[in-house]
Design a protein around this motif. Structure first.
Motif, PDB file in Angstrom:
ATOM      1  N   ALA A 219      -8.570  -7.006  57.323  1.00  9.75           N
ATOM      2  CA  ALA A 219      -8.091  -7.297  55.956  1.00  9.75           C
ATOM      3  C   ALA A 219      -8.171  -6.012  55.316  1.00  9.75           C
ATOM      4  CB  ALA A 219      -9.106  -8.313  55.442  1.00  9.75           C
ATOM      5  N   PHE A 220      -7.202  -6.157  53.901  1.00 13.97           N
ATOM      6  CA  PHE A 220      -7.428  -4.897  53.141  1.00 13.97           C
ATOM      7  C   PHE A 220      -7.324  -5.663  51.720  1.00 13.97           C
ATOM      8  CE2 PHE A 220      -3.017  -4.824  54.332  1.00 13.97           C
ATOM      9  CZ  PHE A 220      -2.261  -4.803  53.126  1.00 13.97           C
ATOM     10  N   LEU A 221      -7.694  -4.683  50.765  1.00 16.56           N
ATOM     11  CA  LEU A 221      -7.540  -5.054  49.482  1.00 16.56           C
ATOM     12  C   LEU A 221      -6.728  -4.083  48.457  1.00 16.56           C
ATOM     13  CD1 LEU A 221     -10.147  -6.708  47.060  1.00 16.56           C
ATOM     14  CD2 LEU A 221      -9.105  -4.614  46.468  1.00 16.56           C
ATOM     15  N   GLU A 222      -5.770  -4.552  47.587  1.00 22.97           N
ATOM     16  CA  GLU A 222      -5.234  -3.548  46.673  1.00 22.97           C
ATOM     17  C   GLU A 222      -5.760  -3.959  45.153  1.00 22.97           C
ATOM     18  OE1 GLU A 222      -0.943  -1.941  47.519  1.00 22.97           O
ATOM     19  OE2 GLU A 222      -0.950  -3.918  48.480  1.00 22.97           O
ATOM     20  N   ASP A 223      -5.990  -2.968  44.639  1.00 23.07           N
ATOM     21  CA  ASP A 223      -6.348  -3.215  43.121  1.00 23.07           C
ATOM     22  C   ASP A 223      -5.484  -2.321  42.124  1.00 23.07           C
ATOM     23  OD1 ASP A 223      -7.427  -3.444  40.437  1.00 23.07           O
ATOM     24  OD2 ASP A 223      -9.486  -3.600  41.274  1.00 23.07           O
ATOM     25  N   LYS A 224      -4.516  -2.912  41.558  1.00 27.02           N
ATOM     26  CA  LYS A 224      -3.740  -2.219  40.472  1.00 27.02           C
ATOM     27  C   LYS A 224      -3.918  -2.467  39.063  1.00 27.02           C
ATOM     28  CE  LYS A 224      -0.136  -1.354  43.935  1.00 27.02           C
ATOM     29  NZ  LYS A 224       1.345  -1.489  44.320  1.00 27.02           N
ATOM     30  N   LEU A 225      -3.839  -1.573  38.207  1.00 26.66           N
ATOM     31  CA  LEU A 225      -4.107  -1.827  36.711  1.00 26.66           C
ATOM     32  C   LEU A 225      -2.877  -1.169  35.997  1.00 26.66           C
ATOM     33  CD1 LEU A 225      -6.089  -2.771  34.579  1.00 26.66           C
ATOM     34  CD2 LEU A 225      -6.918  -0.304  34.470  1.00 26.66           C
ATOM     35  N   SER A 226      -2.165  -1.883  35.268  1.00 28.65           N
ATOM     36  CA  SER A 226      -1.084  -1.522  34.593  1.00 28.65           C
ATOM     37  C   SER A 226      -1.240  -0.349  33.799  1.00 28.65           C
ATOM     38  CB  SER A 226      -0.346  -2.638  34.139  1.00 28.65           C
ATOM     39  OG  SER A 226      -0.978  -3.237  32.771  1.00 28.65           O
ATOM     40  N   PRO A 227      -0.213   0.672  33.301  1.00 32.43           N
ATOM     41  CA  PRO A 227      -0.412   1.462  32.476  1.00 32.43           C
ATOM     42  C   PRO A 227      -0.894   0.805  31.057  1.00 32.43           C
ATOM     43  CG  PRO A 227       1.648   2.029  33.504  1.00 32.43           C
ATOM     44  CD  PRO A 227       0.971   0.574  33.879  1.00 32.43           C
ATOM     45  N   ALA A 228      -1.637   1.753  30.203  1.00 33.33           N
ATOM     46  CA  ALA A 228      -1.926   1.231  28.929  1.00 33.33           C
ATOM     47  C   ALA A 228      -0.877   1.306  27.940  1.00 33.33           C
ATOM     48  CB  ALA A 228      -3.366   2.008  28.412  1.00 33.33           C
ATOM     49  N   GLY A 229      -0.852   0.174  26.902  1.00 31.46           N
ATOM     50  CA  GLY A 229       0.202   0.625  26.035  1.00 31.46           C
ATOM     51  C   GLY A 229      -0.547   0.310  24.812  1.00 31.46           C
ATOM     52  N   ALA A 230       0.433   0.647  23.702  1.00 32.67           N
ATOM     53  CA  ALA A 230       0.052   0.688  22.359  1.00 32.67           C
ATOM     54  C   ALA A 230      -0.084  -1.029  21.617  1.00 32.67           C
ATOM     55  CB  ALA A 230       0.969   1.469  21.470  1.00 32.67           C
ATOM     56  N   SER A 231       0.873  -1.689  22.297  1.00 32.83           N
ATOM     57  CA  SER A 231       0.990  -2.958  21.791  1.00 32.83           C
ATOM     58  C   SER A 231       0.719  -3.960  23.027  1.00 32.83           C
ATOM     59  CB  SER A 231       2.514  -3.257  21.182  1.00 32.83           C
ATOM     60  OG  SER A 231       3.595  -3.186  22.157  1.00 32.83           O
ATOM     61  N   ALA A 232       0.613  -3.749  24.122  1.00 34.12           N
ATOM     62  CA  ALA A 232       0.431  -4.423  25.296  1.00 34.12           C
ATOM     63  C   ALA A 232      -1.010  -4.244  25.982  1.00 34.12           C
ATOM     64  CB  ALA A 232       1.492  -4.499  26.212  1.00 34.12           C
ATOM     65  N   ALA A 233      -1.593  -5.291  26.270  1.00 33.25           N
ATOM     66  CA  ALA A 233      -2.969  -5.045  27.115  1.00 33.25           C
ATOM     67  C   ALA A 233      -2.687  -4.727  28.494  1.00 33.25           C
ATOM     68  CB  ALA A 233      -3.801  -6.324  26.907  1.00 33.25           C
ATOM     69  N   GLN A 234      -3.685  -4.270  29.268  1.00 34.37           N
ATOM     70  CA  GLN A 234      -3.469  -3.565  30.524  1.00 34.37           C
ATOM     71  C   GLN A 234      -3.869  -5.036  31.384  1.00 34.37           C
ATOM     72  OE1 GLN A 234      -6.276  -0.127  30.054  1.00 34.37           O
ATOM     73  NE2 GLN A 234      -4.873   0.435  31.997  1.00 34.37           N
ATOM     74  N   SER A 235      -2.957  -5.254  32.436  1.00 36.60           N
ATOM     75  CA  SER A 235      -3.141  -6.367  33.231  1.00 36.60           C
ATOM     76  C   SER A 235      -3.691  -5.803  34.617  1.00 36.60           C
ATOM     77  CB  SER A 235      -1.828  -6.917  33.552  1.00 36.60           C
ATOM     78  OG  SER A 235      -0.761  -6.141  34.169  1.00 36.60           O
ATOM     79  N   ARG A 236      -4.409  -6.517  35.453  1.00 38.34           N
ATOM     80  CA  ARG A 236      -4.873  -6.324  36.751  1.00 38.34           C
ATOM     81  C   ARG A 236      -4.387  -7.161  37.702  1.00 38.34           C
ATOM     82  NH1 ARG A 236      -8.881  -2.789  38.277  1.00 38.34           N
ATOM     83  NH2 ARG A 236      -9.843  -2.374  36.220  1.00 38.34           N
ATOM     84  N   THR A 237      -4.101  -6.692  38.876  1.00 39.97           N
ATOM     85  CA  THR A 237      -3.485  -7.378  39.851  1.00 39.97           C
ATOM     86  C   THR A 237      -4.391  -7.010  41.035  1.00 39.97           C
ATOM     87  OG1 THR A 237      -1.306  -7.525  39.041  1.00 39.97           O
ATOM     88  CG2 THR A 237      -1.627  -7.985  41.289  1.00 39.97           C
ATOM     89  N   VAL A 238      -4.957  -8.025  41.648  1.00 37.36           N
ATOM     90  CA  VAL A 238      -5.546  -7.725  42.870  1.00 37.36           C
ATOM     91  C   VAL A 238      -4.767  -8.504  44.149  1.00 37.36           C
ATOM     92  CG1 VAL A 238      -7.794  -8.166  44.133  1.00 37.36           C
ATOM     93  CG2 VAL A 238      -7.668  -7.491  41.941  1.00 37.36           C
ATOM     94  N   ARG A 239      -4.632  -7.824  45.109  1.00 36.19           N
ATOM     95  CA  ARG A 239      -3.946  -8.429  46.170  1.00 36.19           C
ATOM     96  C   ARG A 239      -4.737  -8.399  47.738  1.00 36.19           C
ATOM     97  NH1 ARG A 239       1.130  -7.155  49.965  1.00 36.19           N
ATOM     98  NH2 ARG A 239       0.629  -5.082  49.699  1.00 36.19           N
TER      99      ARG A 239
END
Length: 286
Positions: A219-239
């Motif tokens: 098994a393996f795990l991926e953790d990705k954080l979206s780029p920071a923006g001025a008007s949007a919050a950062q989302s995190r996706t774990v696969r």
């Protein structure tokens, strides 16, 4: 008298043709017999290898029911207070992905929303089948698919991690360099001095993508954080992707805060996805 002479001449000619035909038939019989013997010898000496046994799993469970059976599902997906009990049940029941072959590839998706955040969850099952089990088994084919996904995630294939023993220096060669003195211990900052976020004891611990141990066969795990923006919050996706025999399970868990500047913690997000993965692995092992 003339008719008798003709008959005597014709009869020897017929006898000769008959003898030639019988000899040709005898040669043909010997030739076919020799060919038949060589064919039987080739069959006896060249036995084909037996095909590998099919994979452990011949069908797939329903991913919506498999995920809904886990009590952790409700902890992963918030339900707004405005939802009725029927709407809550429908939300946690999930929406099945369109599939043209339910025995090969199935999936399910859930969406949970609250004033603070939106969470998305998807679970997918893929049963890998080798079309030629004389070349590779179903398990071997599934391992190839898993390695390809591991490579796409830019994660190294797990292997021995022990460093090799350094070879002894040759005679007359300079010895190893003297160890560098350890840096002096850092003292506490002076009162009123600014403290960097990395040195703050309350800073959240960030866990990166990596190979997991103790989950399925591999098994393996991926953790990705979206780029920071001025008007949007950062989302995190774990696969999380793991293989159990000839089935590959994929879990994707995304957390999208509503307020900008809010970063979902990696520890909590990964732990929730890992607990669901453990529950699904146990279900396949039953």
């Amino acid at each position: 008298m003339q008719r008798k002479a003709v008959r005597r001449r014709v009869l020897p000619g017929i006898a000769m043709l008959t003898a030639l035909a019988a000899g040709a038939a005898g040669l043909t019989g010997c030739t076919s017999g020799s060919g038949g013997g060589s064919t039987s010898d080739s069959k006896a000496g060249g036995s084909a290898a037996a095909p590998a046994q099919p994979g452990k799993y011949r069908s797939l469970p329903s991913p919506c029911k498999a995920g809904a059976d886990s009590k952790k599902l409700k902890g992963m997906l918030p339900a707004g207070d405005s939802l009725t009990p029927e709407q809550r049940d429908q939300m946690y029941a999930g929406v099945a992905d369109a599939s043209y072959d339910g025995d090969r590839h199935v999936g399910c998706r859930w969406t949970g929303q609250s004033p603070e955040e939106t969470r998305l969850l998807s679970v997918g099952f893929e049963r890998v089948v080798s079309y030629d089990r004389t070349v590779s088994s179903d398990d071997d084919k599934a391992k190839q698919v898993y390695v390809r996904r591991l490579t796409d995630a830019k994660l190294p294939f797990p292997g021995p991690t022990a460093s090799p023993t350094p070879a002894a220096p040759a005679p007359g060669a300079p010895g190893p360099a003297a160890p560098t003195p350890a840096a002096p211990a850092q003292t506490a900052p002076a009162p009123g001095a600014p403290v960097s976020p990395s040195a703050s004891p309350s800073a959240p611990v960030e866990l990166g993508s990596r190979v997991l141990e103790g989950l399925g066969g591999e098994a393996f795990l991926e953790d990705k954080l979206s780029p920071a923006g001025a008007s949007a919050a950062q989302s995190r996706t774990v696969r999380i992707v793991f293989r159990t025999s000839n089935v590959i399970v994929t879990i994707e868990y995304s957390v999208q805060p509503a307020l900008p500047g809010t970063v979902p913690p990696s520890t909590e997000t990964q732990e929730s996805a890992r607990q669901l993965a453990d529950a699904l692995a146990e279900r396949f092992s039953e």
